[in-house]
Design a protein around this motif. Structure first.
Motif, short mmCIF file in Angstrom:
data_model
loop_
_atom_site.label_atom_id
_atom_site.label_comp_id
_atom_site.label_asym_id
_atom_site.label_seq_id
_atom_site.Cartn_x
_atom_site.Cartn_y
_atom_site.Cartn_z
N ASN A 91 42.93 -12.32 38.06
CA ASN A 91 43.90 -13.13 38.82
C ASN A 91 43.47 -13.33 40.26
N ALA A 92 42.94 -12.28 40.88
CA ALA A 92 42.50 -12.38 42.28
C ALA A 92 41.08 -12.89 42.40
N LYS A 93 40.37 -12.99 41.28
CA LYS A 93 38.98 -13.44 41.28
C LYS A 93 38.11 -12.59 42.19
N GLU A 94 38.20 -11.25 42.04
CA GLU A 94 37.41 -10.36 42.87
C GLU A 94 37.25 -9.01 42.19
N ARG A 139 44.40 -0.45 35.21
CA ARG A 139 44.83 -1.78 35.62
C ARG A 139 43.62 -2.66 35.87
N GLY A 140 43.86 -3.94 36.06
CA GLY A 140 42.76 -4.88 36.19
C GLY A 140 42.47 -5.54 34.86
N THR A 141 41.44 -6.39 34.84
CA THR A 141 41.06 -7.10 33.62
C THR A 141 39.96 -6.36 32.87
N HIS A 142 38.89 -6.02 33.58
CA HIS A 142 37.80 -5.26 32.97
C HIS A 142 37.46 -4.08 33.85
N THR A 143 37.05 -2.96 33.22
CA THR A 143 36.90 -1.71 33.96
C THR A 143 35.55 -1.55 34.65
N PRO A 147 33.27 -9.88 46.39
CA PRO A 147 33.16 -11.12 45.58
C PRO A 147 32.49 -10.84 44.25
N ILE A 148 32.79 -11.67 43.28
CA ILE A 148 32.19 -11.54 41.95
C ILE A 148 30.73 -12.00 42.03
N PRO A 149 29.79 -11.18 41.61
CA PRO A 149 28.38 -11.57 41.70
C PRO A 149 28.02 -12.66 40.69
N THR A 150 27.20 -13.58 41.12
CA THR A 150 26.68 -14.60 40.21
C THR A 150 25.32 -14.19 39.66
#
Length: 298
Positions: A30-33, A1-5, A44-47
């Motif tokens: 979808n959750a942006k995390e 599940r999820g977008t990318h593993t 959080p998603i790293p920049t």
């Protein structure tokens, strides 16, 4: 599940991992995390890369959300449903999704392994299995059996009416005996190869297993305690005159998930006709978990 593993830096190769479980974090668009699928911690998603400060962050692998997006691009008019742990958290959600698909309120159902079994849908005529090799090379002697079982079961979802059906399996090892046997629905061919492997290594059903796992928050202590227990078991087998004949101790070694929720895990496998009788009377300290005839080695 999820977008990318998993999420990786394209400059230094660092992969974003859960600090408690030391497994790759899954990107949920979808959750942006980023989510740990073991302890459910969210990040959080790293920049920028925390290791080298590079901004070249790349997402790899395809989860159900990504597959859903790709199908929508290929078939923009198709109605899609996604069936995984993220969409079935509420009570009754499984039945609601099944009812919608059975009533033809959707054309395509995207899901994890949970949709492989038990669905009886006459309009279902095409099944696609993406990356059938995922479970084939896990460090579990039953990985081939589980892959064969899953492929044959999901194939059985199609063609359950006079309309017929077709199954498409994507694999990087299409010549593997599991993939070949599943594609031909040949249980006998699979059994002959698999039972020979089990006899060679003394795995169930030839012999039985006991799995002992020690959990501790200190890596060095977990290893030391596991080594001490392994030595005790080997001495016990020697005194019984069983070691190397009909019983063996495998390990100790880190578990496949070496860290889980902040705990380090080391395991020992006891291979014997009756492992419970060998363990009977043995003092097993706090922190050990013993599983006789374990269903999973992971």
């Amino acid at each position: 599940r999820g977008t990318h593993t998993f999420v990786m830096c394209r400059d230094c190769g660092a992969v974003q991992e859960c600090r408690r479980c030391e497994v790759p974090l899954i990107y949920h668009e979808n959750a942006k995390e980023l989510v740990c699928h073991h302890c459910n911690r969210r990040f959080p998603i790293p920049t920028v890369c925390p290791e080298c400060d590079s901004k070249r962050i790349k997402y790899f692998g395809s989860g159900t959300q990504r597959v859903e997006e790709l199908i929508q691009e290929i078939l923009p008019r198709a109605r899609l449903l996604r069936w995984d742990a993220d969409t079935t958290g509420r009570k009754g959600s499984h039945a609601a999704l099944l009812r919608r698909f059975a009533n033809h309120e959707a054309d395509v159902l995207v899901g994890t392994q949970m949709i492989a079994k038990g669905l009886d849908l006459p309009l279902f005529t095409l099944v696609g299995v993406i990356a059938a090799d995922v479970g084939l090379f896990l460090p579990d002697f039953r990985s081939s059996e589980r892959t064969f079982q899953l492929l044959t079961q999901v194939a059985g979802r199609a063609g359950r009416s006079a309309r017929g059906g077709r199954v498409v399996i994507q694999s990087y090892r299409p010549e593997h005996y599991v993939i070949q046997a599943a594609a031909q629905h040949d249980y006998a061919a699979f059994y002959q190869r698999e039972i020979a492997f089990r006899h060679e290594h003394g795995y169930p059903p030839v012999r039985r297993l006991a799995r002992l796992i020690y959990w501790d928050k200190r890596s060095d202590k977990a290893q030391a305690v596991a080594e001490e227990m392994a030595a005790t078991l080997r001495y016990r087998l020697q005194s019984m005159g069983l070691e190397g004949k009909i019983a063996n101790v495998l390990g100790p070694a880190p578990s496949f998930f070496a860290r889980h929720r902040g705990y380090y895990r080391w395991q020992i496998l006891l291979n014997a006709p009756d492992p419970a009788s060998i363990l009977r009377g043995l003092a097993i300290p706090f922190g050990w978990r013993v599983d006789i005839d374990p269903v999973s080695m992971l």
